[in-house]
Design an enzyme around this catalytic site. Sequence first.
Site, PDB file in Angstrom:
ATOM      1  N   LEU A 522       0.828  -1.213   0.000  1.00  0.00           N
ATOM      2  CA  LEU A 522       0.000   0.000   0.000  1.00  0.00           C
ATOM      3  C   LEU A 522       0.855   1.252   0.000  1.00  0.00           C
ATOM      4  CD1 LEU A 522      -2.666  -0.997   2.668  1.00  0.00           C
ATOM      5  CD2 LEU A 522      -3.072  -0.691   0.232  1.00  0.00           C
ATOM      6  N   GLY A 523       2.032   1.154   0.589  1.00  0.00           N
ATOM      7  CA  GLY A 523       2.888   2.335   0.633  1.00  0.00           C
ATOM      8  C   GLY A 523       4.104   2.041   1.478  1.00  0.00           C
ATOM      9  N   ARG A 524       5.061   2.929   1.420  1.00  0.00           N
ATOM     10  CA  ARG A 524       6.211   2.747   2.279  1.00  0.00           C
ATOM     11  C   ARG A 524       6.701   4.089   2.802  1.00  0.00           C
ATOM     12  NH1 ARG A 524      10.640  -0.471   0.174  1.00  0.00           N
ATOM     13  NH2 ARG A 524       9.124  -1.926  -0.694  1.00  0.00           N
ATOM     14  N   GLY A 525       7.287   4.027   3.991  1.00  0.00           N
ATOM     15  CA  GLY A 525       7.787   5.256   4.591  1.00  0.00           C
ATOM     16  C   GLY A 525       9.016   4.942   5.401  1.00  0.00           C
ATOM     17  N   SER A 527       9.409   4.390   8.464  1.00  0.00           N
ATOM     18  CA  SER A 527       9.333   3.406   9.535  1.00  0.00           C
ATOM     19  C   SER A 527       9.057   2.001   9.035  1.00  0.00           C
ATOM     20  CB  SER A 527       8.267   3.825  10.533  1.00  0.00           C
ATOM     21  OG  SER A 527       7.056   4.047   9.857  1.00  0.00           O
ATOM     22  N   VAL A 530       3.948  -0.874   4.218  1.00  0.00           N
ATOM     23  CA  VAL A 530       2.584  -1.254   4.579  1.00  0.00           C
ATOM     24  C   VAL A 530       1.972  -2.113   3.485  1.00  0.00           C
ATOM     25  CG1 VAL A 530       0.357  -0.393   5.350  1.00  0.00           C
ATOM     26  CG2 VAL A 530       2.384   1.022   5.629  1.00  0.00           C
ATOM     27  N   ASP A 642       5.544  12.803  13.583  1.00  0.00           N
ATOM     28  CA  ASP A 642       5.589  12.756  12.129  1.00  0.00           C
ATOM     29  C   ASP A 642       4.203  13.046  11.555  1.00  0.00           C
ATOM     30  OD1 ASP A 642       6.664  12.557   9.644  1.00  0.00           O
ATOM     31  OD2 ASP A 642       6.869  10.379   9.634  1.00  0.00           O
TER      32      ASP A 642
END
Length: 802
Positions: A522-525, A527, A530, A642
């Site tokens: 779904l996405g990445r950041g 931390s 996902v 954040d």
Amino acid sequence: MFMYAKLSIILLLTTAFSSSPALSAATATNLLRRGSSLSVEKPLLLVSPNGTFSCGFYQVGNNSFTFSIWFSKSSNKTVAWTANRNSPVNGKGSLLVFRKDGNMVLLDYNGDIVWSTDTSGPSTNHAELLENGNLVITDHGGKYLWQSFDYPTNTLLPGQPVTLSTKLLSENSSLASSSHFVCRYSDDNMLSLIFEGAELSAIYWPPPSSSPWSYNRWTSNSTRYGVLDDQGFFKLSDNLTFYASDFAAVGIKRRLTLDNDGNLRLYSLAEGNGSWSVSWQAISKLCQVHGLCGKSGICVYSPKPSCSCPPGYEINDPNDWSQGCKPAFRISCADKTKLIMLPQTDFWGSDYYFAGGISVRDCKIKCRKDCSCVGFQYMNSIRTCNLKSSLYNGNTYPGHWGTIYLKVPMTMNVSTISIPQSGLNVPQAHDPTCNKSHDFAENFTKASTKSQDSAVFLYMYGFVSAIFIIEALIITLGWCFMFRKQVEPIETLDNYKAITNHFRRYTYKELVKATKNFNDELGRGGSGVVYKGIVDDERLVAVKKLNDVTQGEEEFQAELSVIGRIYHMNLVRVCGFCSEGPHRILISEYFKNGSLDKILFDEPQNSNNVLGWYERYKIAAGIAKGLAYLHHECLEWVLHCDVKPENILLDAELEPKIADFGLAKLLHRGGPDPQMSRIRGTRGYIAPEWAFNLPITAKADVYSYGVVLLELVMGMRVSDMATEENEKDVGLRTLIETVKRKLNGGEPHWVSGLVDVRLEGHFDSSQAAAMVKLAISCLEEDRSKRPTMSETAQILLHLGKY
Ligand SMILES: *[C@@H]1O[C@H](CO)[C@@H](O)[C@H](O)[C@H]1NC(C)=O
Ligand SMILES: *[C@@H]1O[C@H](CO)[C@@H](O)[C@H](O)[C@H]1NC(C)=O
Ligand SMILES: *[C@@H]1O[C@H](CO)[C@@H](O)[C@H](O)[C@H]1NC(C)=O
Ligand SMILES: *[C@@H]1O[C@H](CO)[C@@H](O)[C@H](O)[C@H]1NC(C)=O
Ligand SMILES: *[C@@H]1O[C@H](CO)[C@@H](O)[C@H](O)[C@H]1NC(C)=O
Ligand SMILES: *[C@@H]1O[C@H](CO)[C@@H](O)[C@H](O)[C@H]1NC(C)=O
Ligand SMILES: *[C@@H]1O[C@H](CO)[C@@H](O)[C@H](O)[C@H]1NC(C)=O
Ligand SMILES: *[C@@H]1O[C@H](CO)[C@@H](O)[C@H](O)[C@H]1NC(C)=O
Ligand SMILES: *[C@@H]1O[C@H](CO)[C@@H](O)[C@H](O)[C@H]1NC(C)=O
Ligand SMILES: *[C@@H]1O[C@H](CO)[C@@H](O)[C@H](O)[C@H]1NC(C)=O
């Protein structure tokens, strides 16, 4: 050691053959010259010119003394200042020496230096006790090199300023005692009384259940200065002012003392008999002082305030109530329990769950089923249920609007006699704040019956307890959305079960299956990454694999049990976790609408899909409420660190849900630097203090929120402007300066130039102007000028009523 011994011999000689006329004469003096000294055996005193204050050795025990200043004319030699409060010196052989080099030192019998003023230097002239009780060391020009007014103990005298660094400590703060009371400016720029216990520390004055504006205090003036004058008028930069009850009576000697019971009182001296009378006090109902009766203790008025233990509990240390009470029983999770009722009682704080509009029966069932519940508070008038994880700050008085139910084993014999109750003679309020809280209780009950009335809502919102209720309603509504399919009556028991069951531990294998081997990203950041997943009950969830978690399994689990208990409509619910071998994974609610950045910044297919003004306002208010909850209401103090559109998810009704809260905590534990410097927010959203390596407070989140708020209004990434020019936030700062200029210049319609053009003028311009103003104040570089998150939420709530 040898040197000191030699030194003290020399000093003894100096004393014996003192050449100082001031000391060899038997008359009192107010001056101490270099090279002279005082000792216990040779009782000489410094006395202020008109004799109000004396300074010298003061007996605190059979053979122990402090170097102190006291009121000469009080019958009990009331001490106003002490040099060595926590380390008294021996009666024999101890000396106070004003050394030839200009340093004033206190030596114990063995020559150890117990205290010193560090004023050695050629310019040092003499020490002098002034008529206002200030002991000063001056240079030849009369300038103060050192003054006792800069180091107050538990007392302030008229003329002695309260500043940024002033800290009064109640007397039993010796190392032996584990808890004490402090009076100082809080981080909110308000002079506060704070209980500092071993397990918990909390502000109890101004009353935490009301908001600052309800008693005319300001949080925005960071000057932090105040002073009491001779006439008995006290004025502070936070707009606290008061007059002594004998204001302007001539020649009265006064002191403002933080007493051992945690109350701050102004006293006046009756010179005739040397006794003190109270001419003002911060707290008129002493049971409002936190920590007086310790953990699980209850403060009762009988009619004097005293402590008592709830039924089934026993005192820890009969000589020290601050140690509180402990249960005389043990309950394991499987035991049968019952709930005993303590009417008109509350234990303030430690709420980990709230619900509104439910029956006492349902609240009881919730508490019984939850092992961490030790009891709950129920308010009949508004049907709210607050489950408690521990019991602090208990108090009871007639007319108290809460009822406490305590969990005890089914087998316990409870007699009604053992339930602490106050007598009818509760001290009457003398200060306006107290009247207010009384009125509040009345209006509160009335208001609750028609809570749809927005005016009443606003009034209530000022009070923390009221916030609980609103939150409770919001939470119930939130659940309503979540469980719409299952339930009609909002708060049924099944619903509750569903929720407790939702937080659980998953095995790695289960998650591999749920996410089809971490397939659907779904996405990445920063931390972690996902993934979308479907867990056993066919719910869609977001599965986040965390990078960089160095915590052990147990620690991680402990942290999560806190995060897992946080319920708020505007926070993404964490519904489970996995902690196996190297894997640390969080499972949380999934939202189809994705995050705010997509809906706000991506070019929509057609203009109907532009996020409308009302939705933007609603999202801004929702985020503020969620963050305020994290900062102020939570079980534990949680910083987000954040805040940015990527971390704000939107549900089907476009209600914002803040994601990734609590991660700052998870990721920092076990890291090399305890200052959280490892976790940084996202560029463009981070507060300036990150760059300066200052300690990070809730105000860092306020800053990031300010950026998001501005972006909601403008419909574009403010953070892009921030990164354009050489890593400095020049773009943003320029924008802020421009807006400030326009604000000050009173330019009409300035705001329409800022609002997202895609709205084609469909917005409320007074609301937009107020939101921009708020954003600008959140973006102050000086964090003490930024509002708190709950103030921000309040302001937005007001805006919604236009
Ligand atoms: C001392 O007392 C006298 C007479 O009462 C008064 O005039 C004078 O101002 C006082 N001095 C100080 C330093 O207060
Ligand atoms: C102080 O002295 C009295 C009488 O001399 C004695 O009874 C008492 O125990 C002493 N207290 C301490 C703390 O030594
Ligand atoms: C400051 O305090 C005074 C007196 O307590 C009050 O009348 C006034 O309204 C307060 N000002 C503000 C802005 O709260
Ligand atoms: C802040 O407090 C100081 C000291 O009391 C006062 O001089 C100043 O005017 C106050 N500032 C504002 C903005 O009220
Ligand atoms: C402070 O200590 C003294 C003596 O140690 C004791 O008598 C008194 O009760 C204590 N006060 C409080 C508030 O704990
Ligand atoms: C001391 O004198 C004042 C008035 O001068 C009086 O109000 C007070 O009751 C007296 N206190 C004692 C303990 O005698
Ligand atoms: C002096 O102290 C004693 C004991 O602490 C107290 O009982 C008495 O009332 C005090 N006297 C005055 C005049 O305050
Ligand atoms: C409970 O109290 C009653 C009356 O006080 C007594 O008769 C009974 O034995 C007690 N039960 C237990 C288990 O202590
Ligand atoms: C507070 O209550 C007292 C006693 O009920 C009353 O005398 C006083 O006028 C009230 N003060 C205010 C500000 O309402
Ligand atoms: C309480 O309500 C009454 C009438 O409903 C109102 O007159 C009064 O001002 C309210 N009190 C407070 C403190 O708002």
